[in-house]
Design an enzyme around this catalytic site. Structure first.
Site, PDB file in Angstrom:
ATOM      1  N   PRO A  27      -0.665  39.050 -22.233  1.00 19.74           N
ATOM      2  CA  PRO A  27      -0.212  39.616 -20.959  1.00 19.74           C
ATOM      3  C   PRO A  27       0.747  40.776 -21.203  1.00 19.74           C
ATOM      4  O   PRO A  27       1.663  40.663 -22.014  1.00 19.74           O
ATOM      5  CB  PRO A  27       0.520  38.459 -20.272  1.00 19.74           C
ATOM      6  CG  PRO A  27       0.201  37.243 -21.053  1.00 19.74           C
ATOM      7  CD  PRO A  27      -0.223  37.674 -22.418  1.00 19.74           C
ATOM      8  N   GLU A  28       0.506  41.902 -20.528  1.00 21.19           N
ATOM      9  CA  GLU A  28       1.381  43.060 -20.649  1.00 21.19           C
ATOM     10  C   GLU A  28       2.072  43.268 -19.296  1.00 21.19           C
ATOM     11  O   GLU A  28       1.970  42.425 -18.414  1.00 21.19           O
ATOM     12  CB  GLU A  28       0.572  44.288 -21.091  1.00 21.19           C
ATOM     13  CG  GLU A  28      -0.143  44.059 -22.427  1.00 21.19           C
ATOM     14  CD  GLU A  28      -0.965  45.254 -22.902  1.00 21.19           C
ATOM     15  OE1 GLU A  28      -0.664  46.384 -22.494  1.00 21.19           O
ATOM     16  OE2 GLU A  28      -1.912  45.043 -23.685  1.00 21.19           O
ATOM     17  N   ARG A  34      -2.394  28.761 -27.554  1.00 16.99           N
ATOM     18  CA  ARG A  34      -1.997  29.020 -28.942  1.00 16.99           C
ATOM     19  C   ARG A  34      -0.532  28.712 -29.244  1.00 16.99           C
ATOM     20  O   ARG A  34      -0.083  28.902 -30.372  1.00 16.99           O
ATOM     21  CB  ARG A  34      -2.349  30.472 -29.320  1.00 16.99           C
ATOM     22  CG  ARG A  34      -3.875  30.649 -29.318  1.00 16.99           C
ATOM     23  CD  ARG A  34      -4.297  32.025 -29.747  1.00 16.99           C
ATOM     24  NE  ARG A  34      -3.933  32.316 -31.124  1.00 16.99           N
ATOM     25  CZ  ARG A  34      -4.175  33.484 -31.727  1.00 16.99           C
ATOM     26  NH1 ARG A  34      -4.771  34.438 -31.050  1.00 16.99           N
ATOM     27  NH2 ARG A  34      -3.842  33.683 -32.972  1.00 16.99           N
ATOM     28  N   ARG A  48       9.698  61.712 -34.045  1.00 14.91           N
ATOM     29  CA  ARG A  48       9.068  60.440 -34.447  1.00 14.91           C
ATOM     30  C   ARG A  48       7.801  60.745 -35.223  1.00 14.91           C
ATOM     31  O   ARG A  48       6.925  61.466 -34.749  1.00 14.91           O
ATOM     32  CB  ARG A  48       8.737  59.575 -33.212  1.00 14.91           C
ATOM     33  CG  ARG A  48       9.956  59.127 -32.424  1.00 14.91           C
ATOM     34  CD  ARG A  48      10.936  58.297 -33.231  1.00 14.91           C
ATOM     35  NE  ARG A  48      10.392  57.042 -33.715  1.00 14.91           N
ATOM     36  CZ  ARG A  48      10.609  55.857 -33.134  1.00 14.91           C
ATOM     37  NH1 ARG A  48      11.358  55.757 -32.064  1.00 14.91           N
ATOM     38  NH2 ARG A  48      10.089  54.764 -33.656  1.00 14.91           N
TER      39      ARG A  48
END
Ligand SMILES: [Zn+2]
Length: 283
Positions: free
Chosen positions: A2-3, A112, A151
């Site tokens: 889930p995001e 899980r 970055r």
């Protein structure tokens, strides 16, 4: 996993069932789900508290309590929170039940067993290192540009980094990069101003659209009433393998590993620009 859109949907849909409700009991089928404090303290400090609010920070759910402590839940890979009646049979893979008054249960289902709960006074001890919320007003194109400066990591590794920006995972990183037409291996610092603005817009559009579709049920994600989200039907590249082609240009979708995670992209719509990767030396 889930995001942001999935966790936001869970928050929105849990809220009317649990706001103002009192915790009457806790049943743990898997004690490893409690990270902090001890299992005994977790249960004794939670029972008797009323839930005064539910919020989301990144992929974390924050339940405010009358004691001013906060119950924090992270669903990790396969967790979901289902609402049911106290008399109903726990769904398969239920690891914990939070019993509320008015005959309501929250079932923490997690095949899980990676999901985690904390009960803390100071939320920063759990969520303090998270990056900015991508849907809040403070997340401007300038903020994204600033965080990308110098970055060298691939942009596809930065987007799911929760300290870089909160709430985005593998699926929505792939979707946002496709929508912005940016190759996943481009280094964060190499994006042009125009690309950063496209990416900023794409992140917000992809996340809002998925919230509107109640999240993506690719694997093990359920809404609190047990139904599925439909955001995955809108995916342009994420999880589209097996001969699937780009909906824009028809080129077969490719999948490459980046930091051990499969990244889906269209090699034609998201070209790897050698010029911006290795800018020519100044003459
Ligand atoms: Zn394409």
């Amino acid at each position: 996993m889930p995001e942001l859109p999935e966790v936001e949907t869970i928050k929105n849909e849990l809220l009317p069932h649990i706001i103002g409700r009192r915790v009457t009991g806790v049943t743990l089928f898997w004690e490893g789900i409690v990270r902090q404090p001890s299992v005994e303290e977790f249960c004794s400090r939670l029972i008797g508290q009323n839930i005064t609010g539910v919020a989301r920070r990144g992929k974390y759910l924050l339940f405010s309590l009358t004691s001013s402590e906060v119950l924090i839940i992270h669903l990790k890979m396969t967790g979901s929170l289902l609402v049911g009646q106290d008399s109903s049979e726990p769904p398969k893979y239920t690891r914990a039940i939070i019993h509320l008054d008015k005959d309501i249960n929250i079932f923490f289902r997690d095949p899980r067993k990676f999901g985690v709960m904390w009960l803390v006074k100071d939320i920063d001890s759990v969520v303090g290192k998270l990056g900015p919320e991508p849907l809040e007003a403070g997340f401007t194109p300038q903020v994204l540009a600033q965080r990308l400066t110098n970055r060298t990591a691939p942009i596809k590794a930065l987007l799911p980094d929760q300290t870089f920006i909160a709430g985005i995972g593998n699926m929505y990183a792939d979707e946002a990069l496709f929508a912005a037409r940016i190759h996943p291996l481009r280094s964060g610092g190499s994006l042009s101003r125009n690309e950063m603005e496209r990416l900023h817009r794409a992140i917000q559009r992809v996340l809002w659209s998925a919230i509107g579709n109640k999240g993506a049920s690719v694997e093990n994600y359920f809404r609190p009433d047990g139904t599925l989200g439909t955001a995955h039907f809108q995916f342009q590249v994420a999880h589209r393998l097996g001969g699937k082609s780009c909906p824009v240009c028809g080129t077969p979708i490719e999948r490459i590993p980046i930091r051990n995670r499969g990244s889906y992209f269209c090699p034609k719509c998201q070209p790897q620009s050698p010029l911006s990767q290795n800018p020519p030396a100044p003459s």
